[in-house]
Design an enzyme around this catalytic site. Structure first.
Site, PDB file in Angstrom:
ATOM      1  N   LYS A  76       0.842  -1.196   0.000  1.00  0.00           N
ATOM      2  CA  LYS A  76       0.000   0.000   0.000  1.00  0.00           C
ATOM      3  C   LYS A  76       0.879   1.249   0.000  1.00  0.00           C
ATOM      4  CE  LYS A  76      -3.950   1.874   2.683  1.00  0.00           C
ATOM      5  NZ  LYS A  76      -4.762   1.678   3.904  1.00  0.00           N
ATOM      6  N   SER A 171      -9.618   1.597   3.319  1.00  0.00           N
ATOM      7  CA  SER A 171      -8.870   2.355   2.344  1.00  0.00           C
ATOM      8  C   SER A 171      -7.820   1.543   1.580  1.00  0.00           C
ATOM      9  CB  SER A 171      -8.161   3.508   3.060  1.00  0.00           C
ATOM     10  OG  SER A 171      -7.218   3.007   3.986  1.00  0.00           O
ATOM     11  N   SER A 195      -9.585  -0.741   7.535  1.00  0.00           N
ATOM     12  CA  SER A 195      -9.080  -0.436   6.190  1.00  0.00           C
ATOM     13  C   SER A 195      -8.479  -1.618   5.445  1.00  0.00           C
ATOM     14  CB  SER A 195      -8.041   0.685   6.253  1.00  0.00           C
ATOM     15  OG  SER A 195      -8.688   1.927   6.256  1.00  0.00           O
TER      16      SER A 195
END
Lengths: 524, 551
Positions: A76, A171, A195
């Site tokens: 990420k 996210s 997330s």
């Protein structure tokens, strides 16, 4: 080949059935083919291939570094990666190339994992859709699955492929999509309020949020320091255990970690669940919970019960305050953490130069999106001297109550909690953006957030497809540092539910490598 | 971890902008403002008549906030080195530069320094203390917040006992105490260098993140002299402990003074904070100026503002820097990346922990070195000197060592040595504004001189002249000077007898007086002999000879 589990790919590499270079090339090709998913912000073609070649050399010499040597992974884009742009999907950090690796990234690299690239997210991980990125939203790969297209066609809902795609959740939507779309074997996400688990559930992959303090946060660009944990996204529970074994363990650079050394484990293939006591939190029957999610949840409980587990209803009375409490705590830490982004040392800087203050203000106005700015403003408000005890202090107390709820339940003899991960399946993008980020976060994180409040380990696994042909996940929450038990139970359920593999509805004019595989290799 | 490539890029990228500094450069002398005030308020300001004398006297109230840089090889939360005057941005870790994702790791050495300082200042050491973030935007604070200890500091409720010289000659010692409210650990900021010509501000982060102990002292002092004496004692304590080099001119000890005035028995007045003080002498000056200024303001019916004032050491007065009424809100919050700091003692120390990972207060207490007050007592007892001598020996940097070295190299009674060291040597040093280590006379040459005196080779008045010669620093030893200048005592008794006879012959009036029984006049004759010989006679011998001749 890309449909293999990480463990299978690892075995194939060891046995020389496939080379790391070949695996890497296939993944890079897959990334290109699925580029419309928008899972990646940065792809490291050359760097990844170089790493893969080095891995091949080690494999040929029989000196593989471990189970991840030569395995393509994605990270990420809120983890610091040395020499690789790290943007947090924000204009503020566009072009920022960190000089150091986050500890978890370093551990992956030290094990020979091949870093394919950096994945998309909501700006600074603030969101639950992976829609608020300066690089555009992430599209859920299941939007392009036969399963979704066929079901939707039956109900007459699908008209336009380009307009009816669903979100990944967030996210860490880029990481979830990357794993789900078979572009890598594992990905790092981060989990502050759900997330990692939320997009994992929507994308039909396994999402593990380890206990706070088990994995190093050094190099993870923070959202809420007291809740952030690096998350692990894989296609099966076994793989999550493998990655956890590599990442866990004390790091002197993170003072909030536990000192005890971590013992990597492999999951037993057979589990006797008859001695297990599974708690079903009654408060999780929340408004908005879809009927099919309830049915799935019940089915899972029945499976466990039929196998001899004890199922008890438990109460987590303060969970209902979790969302508002999180809102205050998150905003305050965000306001503080974002203070360093002033345009002076790195990242975006505006052209205004008539005073330092004006430069700060313009830089921050230009660099952050509305969501980030909104949280900074509310956090600043909560921290004002006259407000501190009315908001921040109260929220901290509520957080303690939420955490104590879990302690009580686990003290009462319950081993593990079974809950839904999300209210329902993934929403279409065009529907999702009708509500603002905050409203969506309040809805989406409802089942995941309290585990962060309490620092507990939790895992979501894909359990079924919804009527729309989209993945639905179930979540287990365990006692702190009981990842072994957590993943063992999750693996047991994974075996029972036999979740189907994503079958691409032809990505136009291209034969997708994934189409050669009809089954997830983890299935018997 | 220092990243030179990074710093270079970093400097290049610095913006072209000015800081809001104009307020700090107000050039209107505060005194002229005051005078205007005097005229405006003259009519209102007559003091009440009925009060008893002295009751309307304004007294100063002074509290200090002292930042002492911790003497450690690395910074408070990072591994970057600590070093004074290193090239700009050469000692900056990723954490110090606040790169995203970096985390603080507490430096054990800094914790031990704070505990040791707390113990030396009789504080309660908190077994648990917490770290907080204090937010404000400034270019030399790259994170946008400072990590400090606002809620629960590492040490509280201490006492600093200090002495100051009082009396007309300053030869008496008075003992005072000032309470220490707390000692907190916190990060230092970087430095902003303003380049007015190029309209630029350059940032040097070498200092950013160095460990500080902030000592907050209660307003227990009443004037500049007391504050300066307290700071000096604190400085000596820190230096004895080795917890801070405490050099004010290098910024290792920074003092802000909170000054107010009130009438005894009345509540404290509004206080102003005086900053930019870089020596003990200026501290005293700044405080006394501020007390005088506030008194004048109040006497004239004005109001003291709650503000921050800067001391201009060149002009000798304070000027307003910024208003504190519209107070900045620092939006304190707990530092989430640092768990509570737990300290142990011998009893509470858990059995299984690695001693390297815990701080044991009892072990630090055992390691406490001798504190200045004890050193002074020991000097007084060991050398049988006066307490004020002990005070001076310790308070003047290097003087104690100088003295002890001289004592080691001479047979002279230390009580005589101390006179030479404090009156002659220190007197000369002060006159030349020199430090002890800059002395033109070394301990060994002073010892040589004293040995000549002790052995009766020169008289004490000749010794003073030799001292003056030595001070000229022409590379000659005391013995050489004595030989060259013929300062040696006249050893030939007959020669002395002759000189005495001459003096008797020339002072018949005095001789008569002595014969009448006024023995005091004898001293005059002894003095006369000394003058004639330029101090080269032994006064005892002269006295004996004169007495013999006049009996």
């Amino acid at each position: 080949m890309l449909g293999l589990t990480l463990r299978e790919a690892s075995a194939a590499l060891r046995e020389g059935k496939v080379s790391a270079t070949e695996l890497c090339q296939r993944c890079l090709a897959s990334i290109k083919e699925t580029s419309s998913v928008n899972a990646y912000i940065t792809v490291r073609d050359a760097g990844a291939l170089q790493q893969a070649e080095a891995a091949d050399k080690r494999h040929r010499r029989g000196q593989a570094l471990g189970p991840l040597d030569g395995i393509p992974v994605a990270v990420k884009d809120n983890f610091s990666t040395a020499g690789v742009e790290t943007t947090c999907a924000s204009k503020m950090l566009k072009g920022y190339i960190p000089p150091y690796n986050a500890t978890v990234v370093q551990k992956l690299l030290d094990q020979g994992a091949v870093l394919l690239g950096k994945t998309n997210l909501d700006e600074f991980a603030m969101g639950c859709g992976s829609t608020d990125s300066i690089f555009g939203p992430v599209r859920n790969p299941w939007s392009y699955s036969q399963q979704y297209r066929e079901k939707s066609a039956q109900t007459g809902q699908i008209s336009d492929e380009d307009a009816d795609w669903v979100i990944t959740g967030g996210s860490s939507g880029g990481s979830a999509a990357a794993v789900s779309a078979f572009t890598c074997f594992a990905a790092l996400g981060s989990d502050t309020g759900g997330s990692t688990r939320n997009p994992a559930a929507h994308c039909g992959v396994v999402g593990l949020k380890p206990t706070y303090g088990l994995l190093s946060r050094h190099g993870l660009i923070p959202l809420v320091n007291s809740m952030d944990v690096p998350g692990i996204l894989t296609r099966c529970v076994d793989d999550a255990a493998v990655v956890l074994g590599v990442l866990a363990g004390h790091d002197p650079k993170d003072s909030t970690m536990v000192q005890e050394p971590f013992q990597p484990f492999t999951l037993p293939s057979n589990l006797d669940v008859s001695k297990l006591c599974v708690g079903i939190p009654k408060e999780y029957h929340a408004p908005g919970l879809s009927r099919e999610t309830v049915a799935l949840w019940t089915k899972a409980a029945d499976l466990l019960e039929n196998a001899g587990a004890k199922i008890v209803e438990v109460s987590l009375p303060h969970t209902r305050y979790s969302i508002v409490c999180y809102h205050v705590l998150c905003a305050t830490e965000v306001a503080s953490n974002m203070a360093r982004f002033d345009g002076l040392q790195y990242g975006h800087r505006c052209d205004v130069d008539n005073s330092t203050e004006a430069m700060y203000a313009a830089t921050r106005r230009e660099g952050f999106n509305d969501v980030v700015r909104g949280r900074i403003l509310s956090g600043t408000f909560f921290l004002l001297k006259e407000n501190y005890k009315h908001y921040f202090l109260k929220a901290q107390k509520v957080r303690r109550l939420i955490a104590e709820d879990f302690v009580k339940v686990f003290h009462s003899g319950v081993d593990i909690l079974l809950t839904p991960t999300t209210l329902g399946d993934a929403t279409q993008f065009k529907e999702f953006i009708k509500e603002d980020n905050r409203t969506r976060s309040a809805q989406e994180d409802i089942f995941t957030q309290s585990a962060n409040m309490a620092g507990l380990p939790a895992v979501t696994l894909p359990a079924a497809l919804s009527a729309r042909g989209l993945p639905l996940g179930l979540q287990f929450i365990a006692r702190a540092f009981c990842e072994h038990q957590l993943l063992t139970v999750a693996r047991w359920l994974e075996k029972q539910v036999d979740f189907p593999v994503l079958r691409w509805q032809a990505v136009p004019d291209r034969e997708h490598p994934v189409l050669q595989h009809n089954k997830l290799a983890s299935l018997p | 971890m220092a990243c030179s490539g990074f710093s270079e890029r970093y400097l290049k990228r610095l913006p072209l902008f000015t800081m809001g500094r104009s307020r700090c450069r107000v050039s209107v002398p505060a005194l002229s403002l005051l005078r205007r005030g005097v005229q405006q308020h003259a009519a209102i300001a007559s003091p009440p008549q009925s009060q008893p004398k002295g009751a309307d006297q304004w007294v100063g109230v002074v509290g200090l906030e002292i930042h002492a840089q911790i003497y450690s090889s690395s910074k408070l939360f990072s591994g970057a080195r600590v070093q004074f005057a290193a090239p700009p941005n050469s000692l900056v870790s990723f954490f110090d530069a606040s790169l995203p994702g970096t985390l603080p790791v507490l430096n054990r050495r800094c914790v031990e320094a704070a505990v040791m300082t707390g113990l030396a200042l009789n504080c309660n050491i908190n077994r648990k203390s917490l770290f907080d973030r204090k937010h404000y935007f400034y270019a030399d604070l790259p994170a946008g917040y400072q990590i400090t200890q606002q809620r629960l500091p590492i040490a509280v409720n201490g006492i600093l006992t200090y002495q100051l010289q009082v009396g007309k000659k300053g030869d008496q010692l008075a003992t005072r105490t000032a309470r220490i409210k707390q000692i907190q650990l916190e990060q230092d900021s970087g430095k902003s260098l303003h380049d007015d010509n190029r309209n630029q501000t350059l940032i040097d982060l070498n200092r950013a993140g160095i460990g500080l102990m902030e000592l907050v002292m209660e307003p227990d002092m009443c004037c500049g002299e007391e504050a300066a004496a307290a700071v000096r004692e604190l400085q000596l304590i820190l230096q004895a402990l080795g917890t801070s080099q405490a050099n004010m001119s290098e910024g290792q000890l920074r003092v802000d003074a909170n000054v107010s005035v009130h009438r005894p028995g009345e509540p404290y007045g509004v206080r102003a904070e005086v900053k930019n003080i870089n020596s003990a002498r200026f501290l005293a000056k700044a405080i006394d100026y501020e007390i005088k200024r506030q008194t004048e303001v109040l006497e004239n019916g004005g109001k003291v503002l709650n503000e921050t004032r800067a001391f201009d050491f060149k002009l000798g007065y304070t000027t307003s820097m910024r208003d504190k009424e519209g107070k900045q809100d620092y939006r304190f919050m707990p530092e989430p990346n640092l768990p509570p700091l737990i300290l142990f003692d011998a009893k509470s120390l858990p059995a299984h922990v690695n001693p390297q990972q815990v701080v044991n207060i009892d072990l630090i207490r055992e390691r406490l070195p001798e504190l200045p007050s004890i050193s002074r007592k020991r000097l007084v007892e060991q050398y049988r000197i006066l307490p004020e001598h002990g005070f001076t020996l310790l308070n003047e940097d290097g003087l104690k060592d100088f003295f002890q070295n001289v004592v080691k190299m001479t047979q002279t009674d230390p009580r005589k040595v101390i006179g030479w060291v404090i009156n002659d040597l220190l007197g000369h040093l002060k006159q030349g504004n020199l430090a002890v280590h800059q002395s033109r006379i070394s301990p060994s040459s002073l010892a040589e001189l004293l040995n000549l005196l002790e052995k009766g080779i020169i008289s004490s008045s000749a010794a003073k002249q030799v001292f003056e010669e030595l001070w000229k620093d022409e590379g000659k030893s005391a013995t050489q000077i004595v030989e060259e200048k013929n300062f040696g005592l006249i050893q030939d008794r007959k020669q002395v007898e002759q000189i005495c006879q001459n003096v008797i012959d020339q002072h018949q009036k005095e001789v008569e007086g002595i014969k009448k029984g006024n023995k005091k006049i004898l001293n005059k004759l002894i003095g006369q002999v000394q003058r004639e010989t330029k101090g080269r006679t032994d006064p005892v011998m002269v006295k004996t000879i004169l007495e013999e001749k006049l009996s």
